[in-house]
Design a protein around this motif. Structure first.
Motif, PDB file in Angstrom:
ATOM      1  N   LEU A 181      -6.566  -0.572   3.146  1.00  0.00           N
ATOM      2  CA  LEU A 181      -6.055  -0.164   1.836  1.00  0.00           C
ATOM      3  C   LEU A 181      -6.578   1.220   1.469  1.00  0.00           C
ATOM      4  CD1 LEU A 181      -6.325  -3.493  -0.221  1.00  0.00           C
ATOM      5  CD2 LEU A 181      -4.281  -2.450   0.725  1.00  0.00           C
ATOM      6  N   ARG A 227       0.833  -1.207   0.000  1.00  0.00           N
ATOM      7  CA  ARG A 227       0.000   0.000   0.000  1.00  0.00           C
ATOM      8  C   ARG A 227       0.865   1.253   0.000  1.00  0.00           C
ATOM      9  NH1 ARG A 227      -1.395   2.579   4.766  1.00  0.00           N
ATOM     10  NH2 ARG A 227      -2.906   4.268   4.536  1.00  0.00           N
ATOM     11  N   ILE A 268      -5.537   3.531  -1.799  1.00  0.00           N
ATOM     12  CA  ILE A 268      -4.813   2.664  -2.730  1.00  0.00           C
ATOM     13  C   ILE A 268      -5.199   3.005  -4.164  1.00  0.00           C
ATOM     14  CG2 ILE A 268      -6.516   0.810  -2.851  1.00  0.00           C
ATOM     15  CD1 ILE A 268      -2.782   0.247  -2.321  1.00  0.00           C
ATOM     16  N   ALA A 311     -10.117   5.130  -1.939  1.00  0.00           N
ATOM     17  CA  ALA A 311      -9.327   4.349  -2.897  1.00  0.00           C
ATOM     18  C   ALA A 311      -9.750   4.679  -4.324  1.00  0.00           C
ATOM     19  CB  ALA A 311      -9.488   2.860  -2.622  1.00  0.00           C
ATOM     20  N   ILE A 360      -1.570  -6.953  -5.503  1.00  0.00           N
ATOM     21  CA  ILE A 360      -2.730  -6.783  -4.623  1.00  0.00           C
ATOM     22  C   ILE A 360      -3.934  -7.551  -5.168  1.00  0.00           C
ATOM     23  CG2 ILE A 360      -4.386  -5.087  -3.751  1.00  0.00           C
ATOM     24  CD1 ILE A 360      -2.043  -3.072  -3.711  1.00  0.00           C
ATOM     25  N   ASN A 387       2.602   1.542  -3.368  1.00  0.00           N
ATOM     26  CA  ASN A 387       1.618   1.885  -4.398  1.00  0.00           C
ATOM     27  C   ASN A 387       1.290   3.375  -4.358  1.00  0.00           C
ATOM     28  OD1 ASN A 387      -1.512   2.350  -4.858  1.00  0.00           O
ATOM     29  ND2 ASN A 387      -0.914   0.666  -6.185  1.00  0.00           N
ATOM     30  N   GLN A 388       1.059   3.918  -3.173  1.00  0.00           N
ATOM     31  CA  GLN A 388       0.751   5.341  -3.054  1.00  0.00           C
ATOM     32  C   GLN A 388       1.919   6.207  -3.498  1.00  0.00           C
ATOM     33  OE1 GLN A 388      -0.304   5.667   1.065  1.00  0.00           O
ATOM     34  NE2 GLN A 388      -2.423   4.972   0.765  1.00  0.00           N
TER      35      GLN A 388
END
Length: 736
Positions: free
Chosen positions: A447, A396, A450, A479, A431, A399-400
């Protein structure tokens, strides 16, 4: 010898007193019990009511609910199977104060009542009603007896039985039935005194106590009761003739009277209390043996426990050392050279994924953030997927970071942009694979924010595909899930108790989630939080959105064909152009919602809150608005053929140029509604005023019999004629 005179002293009482004249002993016992419960209940209800009022009316800045109060609230909800909202709940500061008082005050009142009951045998209500609890030996009951009487017999036993019967029967999880069952069990426990010859209830028999009536106690008897510390003090009984007072009054002289018939002195027959020290002195051998065995047991238990603890720590240390050695070896292998370094690098990466050392995941994250070889990036993606849910927090964060980095790059043709996009795609794929491999095990996964957006470019294409996934309880707040294909997925489910609307329900958090063009066909979203979510152009055909929180959500152009939105909250939501054909929205909250140009034929909005909502130019044929609140609602230019408005509230609603042919308006409140150019029949003809003068076809005409149009605005003369002909109410109908 002169006879002794007996002086009748005046009986003095202190403290509060209640008149008990005419009340039976049993009645006073019941009244005292009710008053005791009332004192405890009122001490908690007053501050709790103030806290609720402040929470609903205060405009001050919100703070999280105090951790202690939040824990108590959580435990109560789990015990009583109550629905649980947002945690931690945001409340005004004063709410924390009064909720704390609502928790502390009943405990303080209960503790004080038990304390004075232990010291005097009487709570405040018992003192007021002149009854008292004593042990069967005549003493004030001990603390243990009070604990057995009140904690076990009177409350613990009946409430425990009631709870077990409720929890493991068909009555669960109805809280009202638990309350009723608890009352029945308490009444049964107390009602056993009616079967006892000494009027002793079950809790008195358990604690070896008895309740006595002190209303007619003699003064000297009261003194004896107030001195329980003299077990060997002899008791004195003075027997006085019943006609003693009259006899002395008639004869005048005391030497002619016989005031005392008999004086009896008898020793107390109370049994001595158990004394451990006295027993030990009488049985020295047994005492020594018990002490020796207890000491040996403690020493042996300490020795065994110490050995077990040392061995477990040794095993743990050896395991950590082995993992550390393996981790160090793999790190060394990453830097080593070989005839085929690329394949070796891939094999080491997959081996790191199997290593239990927590540093392995951090190392894999660093490798993915720096890797330039696309095949190795794919291998890293496979490694993360094999790690499982343990990798999600690190994935996570990466990814961010990659998503923000990609947005900051302007040149999409640059190598840096392409590598960043490929790395971001790897995190998304990892994921998505974890979702599939660990389906139904994501209830505690966080998440938030995300990035799982659909990417259709050839460089790094990605689409989240997870049909029929179990995502109940997952946190996807804010998200990015644009274009996700989650048809048939479950976002809400019952917890371990298998019952809905209880404290252990698992509901996904989709607050603020971006689901533009997402496929949620037949998805189960009952009770899910979707506030501020973007569901524009989403496919929600057949989805279950009952009781969902859709406040300020964007559902414009969404396809909600045959979806279920019963009791859903859609306050200030936007549904412009949405397809609501056949949707179930009865009792839903759509206050101030924007539903312009929607298609909602045969939808059910019965008893829904639709205040100030916008429905301009919508297809609402055969819609059920019965009992709905449509005050100040804009229904102008809408097609309302066959709509059911029975008992609906249409005060100040705008129905200008709408088509109400075959609509049922019976029982509706139309005060202040705008009926400019409204068509009551024949939907195929234009809305001109000439049309309204045409002959009325009964089969296509609106039903207005008994409907009051007296305060309706902008009615034309032809509309009034129609209303009067069809049994409607208007002042001009009485004019000839």
């Amino acid at each position: 010898m002169a006879s002794p005179t007996i002086k009748r002293g005046k009986r003095h009482s202190s403290g509060k007193s209640i008149s008990v004249a005419g009340m039976s002993f049993l009645g006073r016992r019941c009244a005292a019990w009710v008053m005791e419960v009332y004192l405890v209940a009122i001490s908690g209800l007053v501050p709790y009511s103030i806290a609720v009022y402040i929470e609903s009316h205060s405009s001050s800045q919100r703070v999280p609910l105090h951790p202690v109060l939040a824990k108590v609230e959580e435990e109560v909800a789990q015990t009583l199977a109550l629905p649980q909202g947002e945690n931690p709940r945001q409340v005004p500061p004063l709410t924390n104060v009064f909720l704390g008082l609502a928790l502390a005050m009943p405990l303080a009142v209960t503790g004080w009542q038990l304390y004075i009951l232990t010291r005097t045998g009487r709570t405040l209500p018992k003192r007021w009603l002149k009854i008292r609890v004593i042990s069967t030996s005549g003493r004030t009951p001990s603390g243990l007896q009070i604990l057995l009487r009140e904690g076990v017999g009177k409350w613990g036993l009946p409430l425990s039985i009631a709870y077990l019967l409720w929890r493991y029967s068909a009555l669960f999880p109805n809280g009202g039935l638990l309350l009723g069952l608890s009352g029945v069990m308490i009444l049964l426990e107390g009602g056993l005194l009616l079967l006892s010859p000494r009027r002793r209830s079950l809790h008195d028999q358990i604690a070896d106590t008895v309740v006595i009536d002190t209303r007619h106690s003699l003064r000297n008897g009261s003194r004896a009761n107030r001195n329980p510390q003299s077990p060997n003090r002899p008791s004195v009984t003075v027997e006085v003739p019943s006609d003693y007072a009259a006899y002395t009054r008639d004869n005048g002289n005391s030497h002619h009277a016989e005031p005392v018939r008999a004086i009896v002195l008898s020793p107390s027959l109370e049994e001595p209390q158990a004394n451990l020290w006295l027993w030990m002195r009488r049985h020295p051998g047994t005492t020594l043996l018990v002490i020796a065995l207890a000491g040996m047991t403690v020493i042996l238990a300490t020795f065994v426990g110490t050995q077990v603890y040392i061995q477990s720590k040794t095993d743990q240390r050896e395991s950590q050392q082995q993992q550390n050695q393996e981790f160090q070896f793999l790190v060394t292998q990453l830097a080593a050279t070989s005839p085929d370094p690329l394949e070796q690098r891939k094999s080491v990466i997959l081996a790191l994924a199997r290593n239990e050392d927590p540093r392995a995941i951090a190392l894999l994250v660093d490798l993915l953030g720096q890797e330039t070889n696309l095949s190795v990036i794919d291998t890293l993606q496979q490694a993360f997927a094999s790690v499982g849910t343990r990798a999600l927090p690190a994935l996570r964060q990466l990814n961010q970071s990659l998503s923000q980095q990609l947005q900051s790059l302007n040149d999409q043709n640059s190598q840096e942009y392409q590598l960043t996009a490929w790395r971001l795609r790897a995190t998304k794929q990892a994921i998505a694979k974890i979702f599939l491999l660990h389906n139904g095990q994501l209830s505690q996964v966080n998440l938030t924010r995300i990035d799982l957006n659909q990417e259709i470019n050839e460089m790094a294409p990605f689409t989240l595909v997870g049909e029929q996934l179990n995502l109940a309880g997952i946190n996807l707040e804010n998200a990015l899930l644009n274009g996700a294909r989650l048809g048939g997925s479950i976002f809400s489910s019952a917890g371990k108790d298998k019952y809905d609307d209880t404290s252990d329900d698992l509901r996904a958090n989709l607050r603020g989630t971006n689901l533009v063009q997402a496929d949620l066909t037949d998805a189960f979203l009952s009770g899910v939080v979707l506030e501020r979510a973007n569901l524009s152009q989403a496919n929600l055909k057949g989805a279950n959105l009952s009781q969902a929180q859709l406040k300020q959500a964007n559902l414009s152009s969404a396809d909600l064909l045959s979806a279920n939105l019963q009791q859903a909250s859609l306050e200030a939501a936007s549904l412009t152009g949405a397809n609501l054909t056949g949707v179930q929205l009865n009792k839903a909250n759509l206050e101030k919602a924007n539903l312009g140009q929607i298609k909602a034929a045969r939808a059910d909005f019965s008893e829904a809150n639709l205040i100030q909502s916008n429905w301009q130019n919508s297809d609402l044929s055969a819609v059920n608005f019965s009992g709905a609140n449509l005050q100040q609602t804009d229904l102008s230019s809408s097609f309302l053929k066959g709509a059911n408005f029975r008992n609906a509230k249409l005060e100040n609603a705008n129905l200008a140029y709408s088509n109400l042919s075959q609509a049922d308006l019976r029982g509706a409140n139309l005060a202040g509604a705008n009926f400019l150019g409204v068509s009551f029949f024949n939907p195929e003809t234009s809305r001109s005023d000439n049309f309204l003068k045409a002959p009325v076809n009964d089969q296509s005409a609106a039903i207005v019999q008994g409907v009051d149009f007296s305060e309706v605005k902008n009615l034309s003369s032809s509309q009034i004629v129609f209303i009067c002909q069809k049994g409607g109410i208007h002042p001009q109908c009485n004019l000839k």
